[in-house]
Design an enzyme around this catalytic site. Structure first.
Site, PDB file in Angstrom:
ATOM      1  N   ASP A 279     -15.594  -1.457   8.620  1.00 24.61           N
ATOM      2  CA  ASP A 279     -16.328  -1.870   7.428  1.00 24.61           C
ATOM      3  C   ASP A 279     -17.320  -2.986   7.754  1.00 24.61           C
ATOM      4  OD1 ASP A 279     -14.694  -0.068   6.093  1.00 24.61           O
ATOM      5  OD2 ASP A 279     -13.249  -1.603   5.489  1.00 24.61           O
TER       6      ASP A 279
ATOM      7  N   TYR B 216      -9.065   2.696  -5.541  1.00 24.23           N
ATOM      8  CA  TYR B 216      -8.165   3.826  -5.755  1.00 24.23           C
ATOM      9  C   TYR B 216      -8.181   4.420  -7.156  1.00 24.23           C
ATOM     10  CZ  TYR B 216      -6.567   2.168  -1.274  1.00 24.23           C
ATOM     11  OH  TYR B 216      -6.524   1.765   0.037  1.00 24.23           O
TER      12      TYR B 216
ATOM     13  N   ARG C  24     -11.729   3.439  11.003  1.00 22.77           N
ATOM     14  CA  ARG C  24     -12.859   3.222  10.107  1.00 22.77           C
ATOM     15  C   ARG C  24     -13.199   1.740  10.124  1.00 22.77           C
ATOM     16  NH1 ARG C  24     -11.035   3.239   4.932  1.00 22.77           N
ATOM     17  NH2 ARG C  24     -11.858   1.130   4.660  1.00 22.77           N
TER      18      ARG C  24
ATOM     19  N   ASN D  90     -10.007  -0.516  10.249  1.00 26.49           N
ATOM     20  CA  ASN D  90      -8.842   0.137   9.642  1.00 26.49           C
ATOM     21  C   ASN D  90      -8.331   1.212  10.585  1.00 26.49           C
ATOM     22  OD1 ASN D  90      -9.114  -0.889   6.597  1.00 26.49           O
ATOM     23  ND2 ASN D  90     -11.154  -0.426   7.397  1.00 26.49           N
TER      24      ASN D  90
ATOM     25  N   SER E 168      -6.246  -2.732   2.108  1.00 23.93           N
ATOM     26  CA  SER E 168      -6.586  -2.266   0.763  1.00 23.93           C
ATOM     27  C   SER E 168      -7.007  -3.389  -0.177  1.00 23.93           C
ATOM     28  CB  SER E 168      -5.418  -1.485   0.137  1.00 23.93           C
ATOM     29  OG  SER E 168      -5.235  -0.250   0.783  1.00 23.93           O
TER      30      SER E 168
ATOM     31  N   GLY F  10      -7.554   5.364   4.603  1.00 22.57           N
ATOM     32  CA  GLY F  10      -7.135   6.292   3.556  1.00 22.57           C
ATOM     33  C   GLY F  10      -7.549   7.718   3.886  1.00 22.57           C
TER      34      GLY F  10
ATOM     35  N   GLU G  81       0.807  -1.218   0.000  1.00 23.75           N
ATOM     36  CA  GLU G  81       0.000   0.000   0.000  1.00 23.75           C
ATOM     37  C   GLU G  81       0.845   1.276   0.000  1.00 23.75           C
ATOM     38  OE1 GLU G  81      -3.639  -0.646   2.709  1.00 23.75           O
ATOM     39  OE2 GLU G  81      -2.228  -2.212   3.269  1.00 23.75           O
TER      40      GLU G  81
ATOM     41  N   GLU H 221     -13.879  -5.710   8.869  1.00 28.97           N
ATOM     42  CA  GLU H 221     -12.578  -5.406   9.461  1.00 28.97           C
ATOM     43  C   GLU H 221     -12.576  -3.983   9.981  1.00 28.97           C
ATOM     44  OE1 GLU H 221      -9.792  -5.949   6.268  1.00 28.97           O
ATOM     45  OE2 GLU H 221     -10.048  -3.908   5.553  1.00 28.97           O
TER      46      GLU H 221
END
Length: 346
Positions: A291, A250, A289, A306, A184, A310, A13, A304
């Site tokens: 998900d 991305y 964050r 984070n 990612s 990002g 990443e 998961e």
């Protein structure tokens, strides 16, 4: 303040991190801070250059392909050390270290532990314990299980001792195959048939020997950021083709993102509460964050967490912050202030 933004590193990443780091640095310069963007793997040659508002801005971009890490290593003489020369000294000069790394040592707790060992306390995000728990997907699921937070059934696949038959018996098809500690969606495959499973395992193992296989949960995908203990408005993620993989994350135009997500009041509250529960269960700090997948029966399944999401202005968390009335420079500055306050308490 003087702020070092750590980015880059030796991770798949890497480009995502350099892009996040550049935009964070520019935003903080605009807020009146003196900023130095440092590639944690390449290191620092000579004295730091502190850029301020009006100076040249930083720039980086994410290509469609995952970066060639061997080429990056070769450019640094094949050095195995993940932290380059002068990095810790640079961090000591700063009032706050903004960790803009993604994946590998930036999110698995190694960097945070190194900073702690150098008595560098004012860094953004979660400490080494929460970082480890969130980055290792097997540990994450174990913690969620204890906290009674729904997560897809899973196994850890041992290539030397396990068989396809075990996957079919314990997980079934379709399933999701992923490296245990990548982010990612690097190395992730959605497997629909037995014939696809061997290729998916080889793909995941190209990035990490530890492979997690979980039942595929079908439904709508959401992400919820938690900032200073409060959930931001959720965002719904709808890839235009396939799933939310590296390219769809991305490359512009590949995914539709709706924020605030079209949810009922009850669904929005349950999702926010679930995100805060995950945040607590994994011992996360300051911001993160989370998900989720919402299935047809109305259950939110945690995918998961984070710990260093990002941070481009179009990334998920900044979009959620904007929906809550927090613009991108303010979000970056608020994360800095949280880090400074945490360092004061340490």
């Amino acid at each position: 303040m003087r702020i070092v933004v750590l980015a880059g590193g030796l991770s798949p990443e890497r480009e995502v991190s350099l892009t996040s780091g550049s935009l964070i640095a520019n935003a903080l310069m605009g807020r009146g801070h003196a900023v130095a963007l440092v590639d944690v793997y390449v290191g620092v040659n000579g004295p730091l250059t502190w850029r301020k508002a009006g100076d040249a801005e930083y720039a980086a971009a994410v290509s469609e392909q995952i970066p060639d890490l061997q080429a990056v290593k070769a450019s640094c003489g094949g050095r195995e050390a993940l932290i380059g020369p002068g990095v810790m000294e640079a961090c000591r000069e700063a009032d706050v270290v903004f960790i803009a790394l993604h994946g590998a040592m930036g999110e698995n707790g190694q960097l945070q532990a190194a900073l702690d060992n150098y008595a560098i306390r004012r860094y953004t995000g979660t400490g080494y314990i929460g970082s480890l728990l969130a980055m290792d997907k097997d540990l994450t699921k174990r913690m969620l299980l204890v906290a009674d937070i729904p997560s897809a059934p899973w196994i850890m696949f041992d290539a030397e001792h396990d068989s396809i038959a075990r996957v079919k018996e314990e997980i079934g098809l379709p399933c999701v195959v992923k490296p245990c500690s990548c982010g990612s969606s690097v190395g992730v495959s959605i497997v629909e048939t037995e014939e696809e499973l061997a290729d998916a395992l080889a793909f995941a193992r190209a990035y990490e020997p530890s492979v997690l296989i979980e039942k595929k949960i079908v439904g709508r995908e959401f992400s919820v950021a938690v900032l200073d203990g409060e959930a931001l408005p959720a965002i719904e993620i709808i890839p235009k083709s396939g799933f939310y993989d590296y390219k769809n994350k991305y490359q512009g135009g590949c995914t539709t993102e709706i924020c605030p997500a079209p949810l009922t009041e009850d669904e929005a509250k349950r999702l926010a509460d679930a995100a805060k529960a995950v945040f607590k269960a994994l011992r996360l700090e300051n911001y993160s964050r989370i998900d989720f997948i919402l299935d047809a029966e109305g259950t939110f399944w945690c995918l998961e967490a984070n710990t260093l999401p990002g941070m481009t202005p179009t990334s998920l968390m900044p979009q959620e912050a904007a929906a809550a009335g927090i613009d991108y420079p303010t979000l970056c500055d608020r994360i800095v202030q949280l880090a400074y306050a945490k360092g004061e308490r340490a």
